[in-house]
Scaffold this active site. Structure first.
Site, PDB file in Angstrom:
ATOM      1  N   CYS A 270       0.802  -1.230   0.000  1.00  0.00           N
ATOM      2  CA  CYS A 270       0.000   0.000   0.000  1.00  0.00           C
ATOM      3  C   CYS A 270       0.835   1.280   0.000  1.00  0.00           C
ATOM      4  CB  CYS A 270      -0.924   0.002   1.218  1.00  0.00           C
ATOM      5  SG  CYS A 270      -2.117  -1.349   1.175  1.00  0.00           S
TER       6      CYS A 270
HETATM    7  N1  LIG Z   1      -2.888  -5.900   1.790  1.00  0.00           N
HETATM    8  C1  LIG Z   1      -3.290  -4.842   2.451  1.00  0.00           C
HETATM    9  O1  LIG Z   1      -2.883  -4.616   3.579  1.00  0.00           O
HETATM   10  C2  LIG Z   1      -4.297  -3.868   1.840  1.00  0.00           C
HETATM   11  C3  LIG Z   1      -4.925  -2.939   2.687  1.00  0.00           C
HETATM   12  C4  LIG Z   1      -5.859  -2.072   2.174  1.00  0.00           C
HETATM   13  C5  LIG Z   1      -6.128  -2.098   0.809  1.00  0.00           C
HETATM   14  N2  LIG Z   1      -5.493  -2.983  -0.016  1.00  0.00           N
HETATM   15  C6  LIG Z   1      -5.849  -2.982  -1.429  1.00  0.00           C
HETATM   16  O2  LIG Z   1      -6.712  -4.086  -1.675  1.00  0.00           O
HETATM   17  C7  LIG Z   1      -6.482  -4.615  -2.999  1.00  0.00           C
HETATM   18  C8  LIG Z   1      -6.139  -6.088  -2.921  1.00  0.00           C
HETATM   19  O3  LIG Z   1      -4.940  -6.227  -2.205  1.00  0.00           O
HETATM   20  P1  LIG Z   1      -4.483  -7.596  -1.562  1.00  0.00           P
HETATM   21  O4  LIG Z   1      -3.373  -7.270  -0.631  1.00  0.00           O
HETATM   22  O5  LIG Z   1      -5.644  -8.351  -1.064  1.00  0.00           O
HETATM   23  O6  LIG Z   1      -3.903  -8.333  -2.857  1.00  0.00           O
HETATM   24  P2  LIG Z   1      -3.579  -9.903  -3.000  1.00  0.00           P
HETATM   25  O7  LIG Z   1      -2.619 -10.011  -4.115  1.00  0.00           O
HETATM   26  O8  LIG Z   1      -3.249 -10.471  -1.661  1.00  0.00           O
HETATM   27  O9  LIG Z   1      -4.977 -10.528  -3.410  1.00  0.00           O
HETATM   28  C9  LIG Z   1      -5.622 -10.320  -4.614  1.00  0.00           C
HETATM   29  C10 LIG Z   1      -6.239 -11.638  -5.069  1.00  0.00           C
HETATM   30  O10 LIG Z   1      -6.972 -11.393  -6.266  1.00  0.00           O
HETATM   31  C11 LIG Z   1      -6.762 -12.483  -7.145  1.00  0.00           C
HETATM   32  N3  LIG Z   1      -7.067 -12.011  -8.481  1.00  0.00           N
HETATM   33  C12 LIG Z   1      -6.320 -11.275  -9.332  1.00  0.00           C
HETATM   34  N4  LIG Z   1      -7.002 -10.976 -10.436  1.00  0.00           N
HETATM   35  C13 LIG Z   1      -8.226 -11.520 -10.291  1.00  0.00           C
HETATM   36  C14 LIG Z   1      -9.384 -11.566 -11.100  1.00  0.00           C
HETATM   37  N5  LIG Z   1      -9.435 -10.933 -12.268  1.00  0.00           N
HETATM   38  N6  LIG Z   1     -10.453 -12.235 -10.655  1.00  0.00           N
HETATM   39  C15 LIG Z   1     -10.421 -12.879  -9.452  1.00  0.00           C
HETATM   40  N7  LIG Z   1      -9.348 -12.876  -8.644  1.00  0.00           N
HETATM   41  C16 LIG Z   1      -8.271 -12.189  -9.053  1.00  0.00           C
HETATM   42  C17 LIG Z   1      -5.332 -12.886  -6.906  1.00  0.00           C
HETATM   43  O11 LIG Z   1      -5.080 -14.221  -7.325  1.00  0.00           O
HETATM   44  C18 LIG Z   1      -5.223 -12.712  -5.388  1.00  0.00           C
HETATM   45  O12 LIG Z   1      -5.564 -13.896  -4.694  1.00  0.00           O
HETATM   46  C19 LIG Z   1      -5.381  -3.752  -3.594  1.00  0.00           C
HETATM   47  O13 LIG Z   1      -5.967  -2.717  -4.321  1.00  0.00           O
HETATM   48  C20 LIG Z   1      -4.690  -3.172  -2.375  1.00  0.00           C
HETATM   49  O14 LIG Z   1      -4.061  -1.952  -2.655  1.00  0.00           O
HETATM   50  C21 LIG Z   1      -4.591  -3.885   0.484  1.00  0.00           C
END
Ligand SMILES: NC(=O)c1ccc[n+]([C@@H]2O[C@H](COP(=O)([O-])OP(=O)(O)OC[C@H]3O[C@@H](n4cnc5c(N)ncnc54)[C@H](O)[C@@H]3O)[C@@H](O)[C@H]2O)c1
Length: 431
Positions: A270
């Site tokens: 992030c």
């Molecule tokens: N990790 C954090 O602490 C956090 C906190 C707040 C916000 N975010 C935001 O949340 C969002 C997700 O982050 P995350 O950390 O969960 O990412 P991540 O990579 O852990 O998870 C994303 C998941 O989506 C799947 N994926 C990708 N493309 C896809 C599709 N087209 N259809 C279905 N599944 C799909 C991936 O395989 C993965 O399992 C990002 O925008 C991030 O900036 C993350």
């Protein structure tokens, strides 16, 4: 039954697209509140693990997944046609930066395309991925409307930023207020009702852009303040002032000051990434977000500073980095989690390797990590490995590590987290 009735009676069927750090905890929280949830995930292995009740995210315990699956409230699939049977669809896919440091919203587009293919009247779609202001309206909405359905009339669309803080034991999904902004008033209202079923406080804002900007403000605030304190750390080092002591003293002021601490550099999915989503979008408005650029520049320079600090410390022991045995404590980007994405430890290790150091690592949360062409396996932390190292570098201050043993046995320590603040000795060097 109308969507609002389905939501309030918890008979609405919920879908989460993307079961990662954000999507999986969210899916579990929603299912625990009484809804039935389907996770739609492109990674087959993750979907299979869920269906046998296995978690792959440290903040989610496997028994919680197992219980939800066994009780028939949660399942995962790779088949997007599941969307047609859902009422609320939340998109939690990654939003990384491209190699050119530009927003890569291909995952958002792809998820929206799939949602659009199976969209049906009465559904509510919510984007939760962090992104630049305008994404929901300019990217997701046109894709969904290709279905021939109209927003606010046939289906509903909102943005609600995810604020999860991995590893935080105090604030989780239920007690972290949720911001929501819809394309229309009714979209906002439906999203507000939905989150109110499992989040204590929901904060509606006037538009999807305001909700998108809220998340970026939060992360930019952290990024800029970390950069500020890192800059003052660099100056304090030259001036012979202990920045940690200064921060602690300043934090005694009960108003108008919020302490941020220096460290080895930014990490995670992030803070190092999100601000650049806004800088990129700002250019479309002939606007340069100078605070963000400057903060990025300062924070990116910190791993180089850490390496120079290690080099100076070794130098004072008549050693060079070339050939030195260096033990890195902590690979994760912050304490008590195993997430190594964008971790400053990776940059520090690469720089030290480039200078000819021989690196060993220890991280209780990370078994192994590929950096460049090498696989680093976490070594057992023993007095021997500590005393045999020319320098031990505390990069991540995980709680379970025996720092007393490290301080007692190390010949030289570079502490980037002030973890050894109560230890004295010329062999301890703070950044
Ligand atoms: N990790 C954090 O602490 C956090 C906190 C707040 C916000 N975010 C935001 O949340 C969002 C997700 O982050 P995350 O950390 O969960 O990412 P991540 O990579 O852990 O998870 C994303 C998941 O989506 C799947 N994926 C990708 N493309 C896809 C599709 N087209 N259809 C279905 N599944 C799909 C991936 O395989 C993965 O399992 C990002 O925008 C991030 O900036 C993350």
């Amino acid at each position: 039954m109308s969507l609002i009735d389905k939501i309030t009676s918890k008979t609405a069927r919920i879908g989460i697209i993307g079961l990662g750090y954000v999507g999986l905890p969210l899916a579990i929280a929603i299912s625990e509140s009484g809804f039935s949830v389907v996770g739609i995930e492109v990674d087959k292995e993750k979907a299979s693990k869920i269906n046998v009740g296995e978690s792959y995210i440290p903040d989610v315990e496997s028994p919680a997944v197992e219980k939800a699956v066994d009780e028939g409230r949660f399942s995962a699939t790779t088949d997007f046609s599941a969307i047609k049977d859902l009422d609320v669809i939340s998109i939690c896919v990654p939003t990384p930066l491209s190699e050119m440091h530009e927003p890569d919203i291909s995952y958002v587009r792809s998820a929206a395309n799939e949602a659009g293919k199976y969209l049906k009247p009465g559904q509510l779609v919510i984007l939760e991925s962090t992104t630049y202001p305008g994404t929901t309206e300019e990217v997701v909405l046109p894709i969904l409307e290709e279905s021939g359905l109209t927003v606010g009339k046939d289906f509903y669309l909102a943005f609600s930023p995810e604020r999860v803080d991995p590893g935080n034991k105090t604030y989780g999904i239920h007690n972290t207020p949720k911001v929501v902004g819809g394309i229309t008033q009714q979209c906002t209202e439906l999203a507000r009702s939905f989150y109110s079923q499992f989040v204590q406080i929901v904060v509606p804002v006037s538009s999807t852009r305001a909700a998108e900007m809220t998340k970026l403000l939060e992360n930019i605030f952290r990024c800029v303040n970390i950069a500020l304190v890192n800059e003052l750390m660099l100056l304090s080092d030259r001036m012979g002032v202990n920045i940690w002591e200064v921060i602690e003293a300043a934090a005694s002021k009960p108003f108008g000051f919020m302490p941020f601490t220096p460290g080895p550099g930014l990490g995670g999915h992030c803070i190092p990434i999100d601000p650049f989503y806004l800088s990129w979008k700002a250019r479309q408005y002939d606007f340069h977000t100078e605070f963000i650029e400057l903060a990025g520049k300062t924070n990116e320079s910190i791993p180089y500073y850490v390496v120079s600090k290690i080099s100076q410390a070794l130098n004072s022991y008549e050693k060079s980095v070339n050939g030195a045995k260096i033990l890195i404590l902590g690979l994760a980007y912050k304490k008590d989690i195993g997430d190594t994405r964008e971790s400053p430890a990776i940059k520090i290790i690469s720089l030290l390797e480039g200078l000819g150091a021989r690196i060993a690592i220890h991280d209780p949360y990370v078994d192994e990590k590929v950096i460049g062409t090498k696989i680093y396996k976490s070594a057992t932390l023993t007095p021997d490995i500590v005393s045999e190292s020319d320098c031990v570098v505390i990069v991540t201050d995980h709680t379970g590590v025996d720092y007393n043993m490290v301080a007692d046995n190390a010949r030289l320590i570079v502490d980037t987290r002030n973890k050894l603040k109560n230890f004295v000795g010329s062999h301890i060097v703070r950044i």
